[in-house]
Design a protein around this motif. Structure first.
Motif, PDB file in Angstrom:
ATOM      1  N   PHE A  77       0.951  -1.257  -0.098  1.00 31.31           N
ATOM      2  CA  PHE A  77       0.154   0.028   0.019  1.00 31.31           C
ATOM      3  C   PHE A  77       0.900   1.256   0.013  1.00 31.31           C
ATOM      4  CE2 PHE A  77      -2.211   3.527   2.402  1.00 31.31           C
ATOM      5  CZ  PHE A  77      -3.400   3.414   1.844  1.00 31.31           C
ATOM      6  N   TYR A  78       2.019   1.323   0.788  1.00 28.33           N
ATOM      7  CA  TYR A  78       2.709   2.444   0.930  1.00 28.33           C
ATOM      8  C   TYR A  78       3.417   2.420  -0.448  1.00 28.33           C
ATOM      9  CZ  TYR A  78       6.396   5.691   2.997  1.00 28.33           C
ATOM     10  OH  TYR A  78       7.274   6.628   3.251  1.00 28.33           O
ATOM     11  N   VAL A  79       4.036   1.672  -1.099  1.00 26.35           N
ATOM     12  CA  VAL A  79       4.777   1.791  -2.298  1.00 26.35           C
ATOM     13  C   VAL A  79       3.822   2.032  -3.537  1.00 26.35           C
ATOM     14  CG1 VAL A  79       5.866   0.379  -3.955  1.00 26.35           C
ATOM     15  CG2 VAL A  79       6.316  -0.037  -1.894  1.00 26.35           C
ATOM     16  N   ARG A  80       2.531   1.634  -3.236  1.00 27.17           N
ATOM     17  CA  ARG A  80       1.491   2.297  -4.197  1.00 27.17           C
ATOM     18  C   ARG A  80       1.304   3.792  -4.150  1.00 27.17           C
ATOM     19  NH1 ARG A  80       0.032  -2.571  -6.736  1.00 27.17           N
ATOM     20  NH2 ARG A  80      -1.385  -1.284  -8.288  1.00 27.17           N
ATOM     21  N   ALA A  81       1.194   4.114  -2.987  1.00 23.72           N
ATOM     22  CA  ALA A  81       0.592   5.361  -2.514  1.00 23.72           C
ATOM     23  C   ALA A  81       1.797   6.351  -2.886  1.00 23.72           C
ATOM     24  CB  ALA A  81       0.048   5.723  -0.967  1.00 23.72           C
ATOM     25  N   ALA A  82       3.121   6.095  -2.442  1.00 28.27           N
ATOM     26  CA  ALA A  82       4.074   6.785  -2.535  1.00 28.27           C
ATOM     27  C   ALA A  82       4.273   7.102  -4.067  1.00 28.27           C
ATOM     28  CB  ALA A  82       5.313   6.509  -1.921  1.00 28.27           C
ATOM     29  N   THR A  83       4.344   5.759  -5.041  1.00 29.85           N
ATOM     30  CA  THR A  83       4.505   6.024  -6.517  1.00 29.85           C
ATOM     31  C   THR A  83       3.438   6.695  -7.154  1.00 29.85           C
ATOM     32  OG1 THR A  83       5.461   3.856  -6.217  1.00 29.85           O
ATOM     33  CG2 THR A  83       5.010   4.586  -8.257  1.00 29.85           C
ATOM     34  N   LEU A  84       2.358   6.578  -6.778  1.00 29.43           N
ATOM     35  CA  LEU A  84       1.205   7.221  -7.383  1.00 29.43           C
ATOM     36  C   LEU A  84       1.208   8.865  -6.931  1.00 29.43           C
ATOM     37  CD1 LEU A  84      -1.679   4.786  -7.288  1.00 29.43           C
ATOM     38  CD2 LEU A  84      -0.322   5.482  -9.380  1.00 29.43           C
ATOM     39  N   GLU A  85       1.728   9.067  -5.781  1.00 30.86           N
ATOM     40  CA  GLU A  85       1.914  10.588  -5.414  1.00 30.86           C
ATOM     41  C   GLU A  85       2.861  11.314  -6.140  1.00 30.86           C
ATOM     42  OE1 GLU A  85       2.162  12.570  -0.911  1.00 30.86           O
ATOM     43  OE2 GLU A  85       3.688  11.033  -1.490  1.00 30.86           O
ATOM     44  N   LEU A 101       2.990   0.742 -12.651  1.00 30.36           N
ATOM     45  CA  LEU A 101       3.259   0.444 -11.397  1.00 30.36           C
ATOM     46  C   LEU A 101       2.846  -1.106 -11.133  1.00 30.36           C
ATOM     47  CD1 LEU A 101       3.952   0.894  -8.105  1.00 30.36           C
ATOM     48  CD2 LEU A 101       1.471   1.801  -8.126  1.00 30.36           C
ATOM     49  N   ASP A 102       1.530  -1.401 -11.767  1.00 28.19           N
ATOM     50  CA  ASP A 102       1.258  -2.706 -11.809  1.00 28.19           C
ATOM     51  C   ASP A 102       2.296  -3.749 -12.597  1.00 28.19           C
ATOM     52  OD1 ASP A 102      -0.990  -2.110 -10.473  1.00 28.19           O
ATOM     53  OD2 ASP A 102      -2.347  -2.157 -12.288  1.00 28.19           O
ATOM     54  N   ARG A 103       2.701  -3.315 -13.457  1.00 27.00           N
ATOM     55  CA  ARG A 103       3.748  -4.058 -14.339  1.00 27.00           C
ATOM     56  C   ARG A 103       4.866  -4.251 -13.591  1.00 27.00           C
ATOM     57  NH1 ARG A 103       2.612  -4.397 -19.988  1.00 27.00           N
ATOM     58  NH2 ARG A 103       4.887  -4.389 -20.282  1.00 27.00           N
ATOM     59  N   THR A 104       5.385  -3.325 -12.668  1.00 31.52           N
ATOM     60  CA  THR A 104       6.577  -3.402 -12.053  1.00 31.52           C
ATOM     61  C   THR A 104       6.380  -4.240 -10.793  1.00 31.52           C
ATOM     62  OG1 THR A 104       7.235  -1.121 -12.637  1.00 31.52           O
ATOM     63  CG2 THR A 104       8.242  -1.949 -10.934  1.00 31.52           C
ATOM     64  N   TRP A 105       5.007  -4.093 -10.451  1.00 30.58           N
ATOM     65  CA  TRP A 105       4.912  -4.740  -9.150  1.00 30.58           C
ATOM     66  C   TRP A 105       4.980  -6.398  -9.464  1.00 30.58           C
ATOM     67  CZ3 TRP A 105       5.357  -3.567  -4.279  1.00 30.58           C
ATOM     68  CH2 TRP A 105       4.696  -4.412  -3.214  1.00 30.58           C
ATOM     69  N   ARG A 106       4.688  -6.713 -10.629  1.00 30.54           N
ATOM     70  CA  ARG A 106       4.576  -8.157 -10.941  1.00 30.54           C
ATOM     71  C   ARG A 106       5.985  -8.919 -10.735  1.00 30.54           C
ATOM     72  NH1 ARG A 106       2.609  -8.229 -16.849  1.00 30.54           N
ATOM     73  NH2 ARG A 106       1.145  -6.742 -16.375  1.00 30.54           N
ATOM     74  N   HIS A 183      -3.680   8.891  -2.804  1.00 29.91           N
ATOM     75  CA  HIS A 183      -3.673   8.312  -4.215  1.00 29.91           C
ATOM     76  C   HIS A 183      -3.854   6.685  -4.395  1.00 29.91           C
ATOM     77  CE1 HIS A 183      -1.750  11.895  -5.376  1.00 29.91           C
ATOM     78  NE2 HIS A 183      -1.494  12.022  -3.966  1.00 29.91           N
ATOM     79  N   ALA A 184      -3.444   5.943  -3.127  1.00 33.02           N
ATOM     80  CA  ALA A 184      -3.737   4.578  -3.235  1.00 33.02           C
ATOM     81  C   ALA A 184      -5.263   4.435  -3.353  1.00 33.02           C
ATOM     82  CB  ALA A 184      -2.992   3.667  -1.960  1.00 33.02           C
ATOM     83  N   GLU A 185      -5.849   5.169  -2.172  1.00 33.78           N
ATOM     84  CA  GLU A 185      -7.306   5.183  -2.149  1.00 33.78           C
ATOM     85  C   GLU A 185      -7.932   5.404  -3.467  1.00 33.78           C
ATOM     86  OE1 GLU A 185      -7.594   7.613   1.297  1.00 33.78           O
ATOM     87  OE2 GLU A 185      -6.834   6.063   2.336  1.00 33.78           O
ATOM     88  N   LEU A 186      -7.479   6.403  -4.175  1.00 35.07           N
ATOM     89  CA  LEU A 186      -7.921   7.030  -5.590  1.00 35.07           C
ATOM     90  C   LEU A 186      -8.057   5.488  -6.491  1.00 35.07           C
ATOM     91  CD1 LEU A 186      -9.549   9.184  -7.491  1.00 35.07           C
ATOM     92  CD2 LEU A 186      -7.006   9.868  -7.799  1.00 35.07           C
ATOM     93  N   ALA A 187      -6.967   4.951  -6.585  1.00 36.98           N
ATOM     94  CA  ALA A 187      -6.588   3.517  -7.209  1.00 36.98           C
ATOM     95  C   ALA A 187      -7.771   2.680  -7.033  1.00 36.98           C
ATOM     96  CB  ALA A 187      -5.251   3.043  -7.085  1.00 36.98           C
ATOM     97  N   GLN A 188      -8.477   2.408  -5.591  1.00 41.64           N
ATOM     98  CA  GLN A 188      -9.372   1.557  -5.498  1.00 41.64           C
ATOM     99  C   GLN A 188     -10.387   2.178  -5.971  1.00 41.64           C
ATOM    100  OE1 GLN A 188     -10.763   0.948  -1.086  1.00 41.64           O
ATOM    101  NE2 GLN A 188     -10.563  -0.961  -1.527  1.00 41.64           N
ATOM    102  N   GLU A 189     -10.675   3.619  -5.740  1.00 38.77           N
ATOM    103  CA  GLU A 189     -11.999   3.955  -6.187  1.00 38.77           C
ATOM    104  C   GLU A 189     -12.179   3.758  -7.814  1.00 38.77           C
ATOM    105  OE1 GLU A 189     -14.534   5.525  -4.626  1.00 38.77           O
ATOM    106  OE2 GLU A 189     -13.553   4.940  -2.785  1.00 38.77           O
TER     107      GLU A 189
END
Ligand SMILES: [Zn+2]
Length: 267
Positions: A77-85, A101-106, A183-189
């Protein structure tokens, strides 16, 4: 662990299992009405709350796996939030940033050590300091491994101490993330919105925010409330900074918020 969901057609309750996506396509067993339940909560929150319920229910050993998983998912969650921010600050389009980000996380998804590596760098880049709390001692990694991999039967006091450590760390990092968590919350929305767009007209969308052990820092008004019957309960605001130790912080959260978790139990 199922939670009770109220059918928007006949108002009767039914038990629902948490879906991994937190999107639940449901058909009411009482009236046959179809609805889709979106739970605005993150995986780390769900896992930590399941751990807390297991701990309070007397399943101390089982709770450890949920607390450990909650911490791993929080690092994601932290990585996603910080990266999208960061992407937003540099003017990158949200969807494009999320796809990258999704491709990198894979590349790191199947190995938790790699994920901790991603987190360490994300923390350094965002905060400009060493994530000194990442030592295995501080994370309780030895304890977790003894319980999960070697069948150690821990007394409840040890599990509480482990939970307190995980709770305090997540709580601190959420505090440091502040608005960045949005930013991570927006991804969920956006994931919810994509699912919502494909629902047939007969399906009623229901959005819920469940109470939990962590405060949520939600995007004010940027949600999808206008698109379906909302059942939003704002969680309490952040308490003022205190100098409590981990066990005191966890104990206080248990007293204040564990009763809220009880309401989530299916009757
Ligand atoms: Zn119904």
């Amino acid at each position: 662990m199922p939670f009770p969901a109220t059918c928007p057609h006949c108002r009767r309750e039914q038990p629902v299992e948490f879906a991994d996506s937190l999107i639940h396509d449901l058909k009411c067993p009482h009236c046959g009405g179809r609805f889709c339940l979106f739970v605005r909560k993150h995986k780390f929150e769900v896992l930590f709350d399941l751990g807390t319920q297991a701990l309070l229910g007397g399943y101390a050993r089982e709770a450890v796996a949920s607390f450990a998983a909650a911490l791993e998912r929080f690092f994601e969650f932290y990585v996603r939030a910080a990266t999208l921010e960061r992407a937003a600050a540099t003017g990158q389009e949200f969807g494009a940033a999320e796809t990258l980000l999704d491709r990198t996380w894979r590349h790191v998804a199947s190995q938790s050590e790699r994920q901790v590596g991603m987190f360490a760098l994300a923390y350094l880049l965002r905060e400009g300091r060493e994530p000194e709390f990442l030592g295995s001692q501080a994370l309780g990694a030895d304890f977790r491994n003894r319980v999960i991999h070697r069948g150690y039967l821990p007394p409840r006091t040890e599990v509480e101490a482990y939970a307190a450590r995980v709770f305090a760390l997540i709580d601190r990092l959420l505090g440091e993330l502040g608005e960045g968590a949005g930013h991570a919350e927006l991804a969920q929305e956006r994931a919810f919105a994509a699912h919502l767009a494909n629902l047939p007209d007969v399906v009623v969308a229901v959005f819920e925010e469940h109470p939990g052990m962590f405060r949520a820092r939600r995007f004010g008004g940027a949600g999808l409330e206008g698109l379906g019957p909302a059942k939003s309960a704002r969680r309490p605001a952040a308490p003022p900074p205190t100098r409590l130790n981990d066990a005191q912080v966890f104990g206080q959260a248990l007293r204040e918020r564990a009763p809220l978790l009880d309401r989530l139990k299916s009757r």
